[in-house]
Design an enzyme around this catalytic site. Sequence first.
Site, PDB file in Angstrom:
ATOM      1  CG  PHE A 125      -2.010   0.967   1.210  1.00 27.69           C
ATOM      2  CD1 PHE A 125      -3.219   0.648   0.604  1.00 27.69           C
ATOM      3  CD2 PHE A 125      -1.863   2.219   1.765  1.00 27.69           C
ATOM      4  CE1 PHE A 125      -4.262   1.569   0.567  1.00 27.69           C
ATOM      5  CE2 PHE A 125      -2.900   3.141   1.731  1.00 27.69           C
ATOM      6  CZ  PHE A 125      -4.104   2.820   1.133  1.00 27.69           C
ATOM      7  CG  ASP A 197      -0.399  -2.068   6.977  1.00 28.58           C
ATOM      8  OD1 ASP A 197      -1.517  -2.358   7.452  1.00 28.58           O
ATOM      9  OD2 ASP A 197      -0.193  -1.036   6.301  1.00 28.58           O
ATOM     10  CE1 TYR A 222      -9.874   3.110   6.103  1.00 25.78           C
ATOM     11  CE2 TYR A 222      -8.865   4.348   7.886  1.00 25.78           C
ATOM     12  CZ  TYR A 222      -8.815   3.858   6.599  1.00 25.78           C
ATOM     13  OH  TYR A 222      -7.719   4.110   5.819  1.00 25.78           O
ATOM     14  CE  LYS A 223      -8.228   0.025   4.612  1.00 29.47           C
ATOM     15  NZ  LYS A 223      -6.772   0.128   4.530  1.00 29.47           N
ATOM     16  NE  ARG A 371     -10.333  -3.481  -2.231  1.00 31.10           N
ATOM     17  CZ  ARG A 371      -9.725  -2.660  -1.342  1.00 31.10           C
ATOM     18  NH1 ARG A 371      -8.438  -2.796  -1.111  1.00 31.10           N
ATOM     19  NH2 ARG A 371     -10.398  -1.726  -0.733  1.00 31.10           N
TER      20      ARG A 371
HETATM   21  C1  LIG Z   1      -6.092   1.321   4.286  1.00 31.61           C
HETATM   22  C2  LIG Z   1      -4.638   1.095   4.453  1.00 31.61           C
HETATM   23  C3  LIG Z   1      -3.838   2.046   5.081  1.00 31.61           C
HETATM   24  C4  LIG Z   1      -4.416   3.339   5.539  1.00 31.61           C
HETATM   25  O1  LIG Z   1      -3.511   4.154   6.196  1.00 31.61           O
HETATM   26  P1  LIG Z   1      -4.022   5.413   7.016  1.00 31.61           P
HETATM   27  O2  LIG Z   1      -2.801   6.177   7.303  1.00 31.61           O
HETATM   28  O3  LIG Z   1      -4.691   4.883   8.263  1.00 31.61           O
HETATM   29  O4  LIG Z   1      -4.989   6.158   6.164  1.00 31.61           O
HETATM   30  C5  LIG Z   1      -2.498   1.734   5.267  1.00 31.61           C
HETATM   31  N1  LIG Z   1      -1.973   0.559   4.850  1.00 31.61           N
HETATM   32  C6  LIG Z   1      -2.736  -0.369   4.216  1.00 31.61           C
HETATM   33  C7  LIG Z   1      -2.136  -1.662   3.782  1.00 31.61           C
HETATM   34  C8  LIG Z   1      -4.083  -0.114   3.984  1.00 31.61           C
HETATM   35  O5  LIG Z   1      -4.821  -1.012   3.347  1.00 31.61           O
END
Ligand SMILES: *Cc1c(COP(=O)(O)O)cnc(C)c1O
Length: 412
Positions: A125, A197, A222-223, A371
Amino acid sequence: MKCPSDILALDATDPLSDKRKEFSLPHNTIYLDGNSLGPLPNTVNQALTDVVQQQWGNDLISSWNKHGWIDLATRVGEKIAPLIGAAPGQVVSCDSISINLFKLLASALQLNPQRRVVLSQQDNFPTDLYMVQGLASLLGSERCELVSVYAEDLVASLDESVAVLLLTHVNFRNGERHDMQALTKLAHDKGILVIWDLAHSAGAMPLELDEHQVDFAVGCGYKYLNGGPGSPAFLYVAERHQRAVDQPLKGWMGHRSPFDFSADYAGASGVSQFLAGTPNILSLVALDAALDVFANVDMQQIRDKSIALADLFIKQLKQSSCADEFKILSPLEHQHRGSQVALQHPSAYAITQALIAQNVIVDFRAPNVVRFGLTPLYTRYQDIWQSIQVLSEIMRNKRHLAPAYQVRNKVT
Ligand SMILES: *Cc1c(COP(=O)(O)O)cnc(C)c1O
């Protein structure tokens, strides 16, 4: 067409089927986007009304003590801990993943001062990679250097030059899942610290951070944890590192006694030293209430249903008239797959828009992925069947070619 009885029977015997009632889902909507923003748990409505009207509205400043706002980041962390296989005292809920990664990356580099490489994956990500790039420009390339490789080259790249291995457990785009235990062990054998992560794993499958000797982790509120838009993230610091770490964002909430207002920083002894500024109480209250949904569920049941939903999805897709138009990007083997199925198609964006227009809510991920997030707490087997029906009808009638579906929104 009516949903076949063998699929309805799967819902009838699903041990998690009652959980769906604990969410407030819009009617006639199939929500396959819980891996971007979980839906609203019923408990959150009441908790937010109470915190706004009674706690903030009436009890005002006294609520920091009276309603325990001051310890909420820690309490929510302790509520998340059992979902990720962490004993008490190692998780707090605060900030975003990005900010928490900054704190953990800096800490991990300091624990491994002879080395400077942070090894990650090309298609991680992006924010994870950006945070390393930012830290490298702050510390200089002699203290921090990002090396990102393809997934298949990770193991070969674990050598004595690497200080920190930073990986996302389940890939956000294709749903590929790493073997956390094996990679953590391989890294440790070379003296490398690991940061996982868990954005696409926490709340979606059992995790064993303690058992697998993970050093650090971050995850998303939030996921799959359904904490709502902008929900605080969480971070995990293994107890064995808590004395030695020295995180750089030394805010007053991480101080051992913030209300002494001492001019000198002295970090709290446990994981709460990773707090920085004033916690987002409204969002934390929402996450706290959302986590109650997990109180009486077994994470293995969630994982089993997630696998079954994905298997059904893939089987239905393969039997459908549009089977040949999509490439299934997600692994077919259960142990290599997270809780989503990603399909590749050159018109992925327009197909996503056409699905959403028919109330099948999915995500587009650039450049060419649709997705489907499979969240076992409220997704039914019949929803999977229905979404494949809608998808194949769209493809058969080429509905995705409509001009309205070609225009990109700011958030895709
Ligand atoms: C959604 C997501 C994030 C989000 O990061 P924020 O800083 O909390 O917005 C980070 N890493 C991954 C792998 C994600 O899927």
